[in-house]
Motif scaffolding. Structure first.
Motif, PDB file in Angstrom:
ATOM      1  N   THR A   1       0.851  -1.203   0.000  1.00 28.27           N
ATOM      2  CA  THR A   1       0.000   0.000   0.000  1.00 28.27           C
ATOM      3  C   THR A   1       0.872   1.233   0.000  1.00 28.27           C
ATOM      4  O   THR A   1       2.036   1.179   0.349  1.00 28.27           O
ATOM      5  N   GLN A   2       0.288   2.341  -0.338  1.00 29.73           N
ATOM      6  CA  GLN A   2       1.051   3.586  -0.365  1.00 29.73           C
ATOM      7  C   GLN A   2       0.448   4.567   0.627  1.00 29.73           C
ATOM      8  O   GLN A   2      -0.750   4.568   0.867  1.00 29.73           O
ATOM      9  N   ASP A 227      -9.468  -2.654 -11.006  1.00 35.93           N
ATOM     10  CA  ASP A 227      -8.170  -3.309 -11.213  1.00 35.93           C
ATOM     11  C   ASP A 227      -7.740  -3.354 -12.667  1.00 35.93           C
ATOM     12  O   ASP A 227      -6.572  -3.613 -12.949  1.00 35.93           O
ATOM     13  N   ALA A 243      -7.016   1.880  -6.770  1.00 40.17           N
ATOM     14  CA  ALA A 243      -6.571   0.709  -7.535  1.00 40.17           C
ATOM     15  C   ALA A 243      -6.271  -0.422  -6.557  1.00 40.17           C
ATOM     16  O   ALA A 243      -5.671  -0.208  -5.510  1.00 40.17           O
ATOM     17  N   GLY A 245      -4.373  -3.783  -5.163  1.00 39.72           N
ATOM     18  CA  GLY A 245      -2.975  -4.188  -5.186  1.00 39.72           C
ATOM     19  C   GLY A 245      -2.628  -5.072  -6.369  1.00 39.72           C
ATOM     20  O   GLY A 245      -1.480  -5.112  -6.815  1.00 39.72           O
ATOM     21  N   ALA A 247      -3.952  -4.659  -9.345  1.00 40.98           N
ATOM     22  CA  ALA A 247      -4.358  -3.925 -10.556  1.00 40.98           C
ATOM     23  C   ALA A 247      -3.219  -3.844 -11.564  1.00 40.98           C
ATOM     24  O   ALA A 247      -2.040  -3.990 -11.225  1.00 40.98           O
ATOM     25  N   PRO A 249      -0.501  -2.065 -13.850  1.00 39.34           N
ATOM     26  CA  PRO A 249       0.354  -0.920 -13.511  1.00 39.34           C
ATOM     27  C   PRO A 249      -0.224   0.429 -13.968  1.00 39.34           C
ATOM     28  O   PRO A 249      -0.138   1.417 -13.231  1.00 39.34           O
ATOM     29  N   LYS A 252      -2.850   1.618 -11.513  1.00 47.36           N
ATOM     30  CA  LYS A 252      -2.239   2.137 -10.277  1.00 47.36           C
ATOM     31  C   LYS A 252      -1.713   3.560 -10.474  1.00 47.36           C
ATOM     32  O   LYS A 252      -1.840   4.405  -9.592  1.00 47.36           O
ATOM     33  N   LYS A 253      -1.149   3.804 -11.663  1.00 50.92           N
ATOM     34  CA  LYS A 253      -0.545   5.121 -11.937  1.00 50.92           C
ATOM     35  C   LYS A 253      -1.557   6.252 -11.840  1.00 50.92           C
ATOM     36  O   LYS A 253      -1.224   7.345 -11.390  1.00 50.92           O
ATOM     37  N   SER A 255      -4.438   6.242 -10.128  1.00 53.46           N
ATOM     38  CA  SER A 255      -5.301   6.192  -8.941  1.00 53.46           C
ATOM     39  C   SER A 255      -4.811   7.165  -7.868  1.00 53.46           C
ATOM     40  O   SER A 255      -3.672   7.609  -7.883  1.00 53.46           O
ATOM     41  N   VAL A 258      -3.473   3.077  -3.750  1.00 55.77           N
ATOM     42  CA  VAL A 258      -3.367   1.649  -4.080  1.00 55.77           C
ATOM     43  C   VAL A 258      -3.562   0.870  -2.782  1.00 55.77           C
ATOM     44  O   VAL A 258      -2.803   1.049  -1.827  1.00 55.77           O
ATOM     45  N   SER A 261      -4.561  -6.273  -2.204  1.00 51.11           N
ATOM     46  CA  SER A 261      -5.136  -6.990  -3.350  1.00 51.11           C
ATOM     47  C   SER A 261      -6.544  -7.501  -3.038  1.00 51.11           C
ATOM     48  O   SER A 261      -7.006  -7.452  -1.897  1.00 51.11           O
TER      49      SER A 261
END
Length: 277
Positions: A1-2, A227, A243, A245, A247, A249, A252-253, A255, A258, A261
């Motif tokens: 996660t971020q 995703d 997005a 986990g 998803a 790439p 994710k960019k 979103s 993140v 999953s």
């Protein structure tokens, strides 16, 4: 996660993709995720199940999550049809322009790709059935009818066409179809082996504003989870675009966040952090 600075606001509508997002690898909704969605609805939030699926393939999930009781919505065919689960009313519908059907069949005649569409209850497939065609049948649990003359069989309104085949061959034909129908139809992958052909401008992200307008909800009050490529417009449009986990790439960019999953209760954990009061 971020890590992310999320504005803690009252998200009133939560749009969820199904396959790879709401459901795990076994195509099931985990108990923890189901509990989080029921809790969100008890707190007055509306759920919209946003999928490329036919409504038949979404109704069992909607019933399991009590969307009929809480006034949730189904967005089928990637936005082509939005249904109010409480009333059964179709709120929004965009039809596929049938004048392109014969040409599409002609373009694909030398391929091994199956062409599929849907009536109210069944999948209609041309006679080049392959393993991936059965994947769609098993996902939405609908009867499949194989026809020799696809053009003659489809004499009714439809919302989308689904092409099913080997990923490499689909990529080749996607490039051909994109050039041929530029500005006329939308052509995009919803899985490596599925290519969607939609009325131009019909995406999850372009149809959600029509629903928000009817509900009097601002886009800042919309959260969206997805995703795959067909979720990107929805994630980009939402005030809080999430997005999974697992998803792609590119998803994710674009979103805002993140999460974990689909096999690690990503939706439920994000609800606990940012959505449930």
């Amino acid at each position: 996660t971020q890590a992310l600075k999320v504005n803690f606001m009252d998200y009133k509508l939560i749009a969820l993709d199904i396959d790879g997002t709401l459901t795990n690898s076994k195509k099931e909704i985990s108990p923890r995720t189901r509990y989080a969605l029921l809790e969100a609805q008890k707190q007055g939030k509306k759920i919209i199940l946003a999928s490329g699926r036919h409504p038949i393939g979404i109704y069992p999930i909607a019933r399991d999550l009590l969307l009929d009781r809480y006034g949730g919505f189904i967005m089928a065919f990637n936005g082509g049809k939005i249904i109010n689960c409480e009333t059964g009313e179709t709120v929004v519908s965009k039809l596929f322009p049938l004048e392109y059907l014969a040409d599409i069949v002609g373009v694909l005649k030398d391929s091994n790709i199956t062409i599929n569409t849907y009536d109210d209850k069944r999948i209609i497939s041309d006679n080049k059935v392959n393993d991936y065609t059965y994947v769609e049948r098993d996902i939405i649990k609908a009867e499949m009818v194989v026809v020799d003359d696809f053009i003659s069989a489809v004499k009714f309104n439809i919302n989308k066409i689904l092409l099913a085949g080997e990923p490499d061959e689909l990529d080749r034909y996607q490039a051909i179809l994109l050039r041929r129908y530029d500005g006329l139809l939308d052509v995009y992958k919803s899985a490596p082996y599925f290519l969607e052909i939609m009325p131009f401008g019909v995406t999850k992200g372009s149809m959600l504003p029509l629903l928000l307008q009817k509900l009097g909800i601002r886009r800042e009050e919309l959260a969206a989870f997805g995703d795959h490529y067909n979720d990107m417009t929805m994630i980009g449009y939402a005030g809080f675009g999430v997005a999974m986990g697992n998803a792609e790439p590119d998803v994710k960019k674009i979103s805002d966040y993140v999460c974990e999953s689909n096999d690690d209760d990503g939706i439920a954990k994000t609800f606990d952090r940012y959505i449930l009061r």
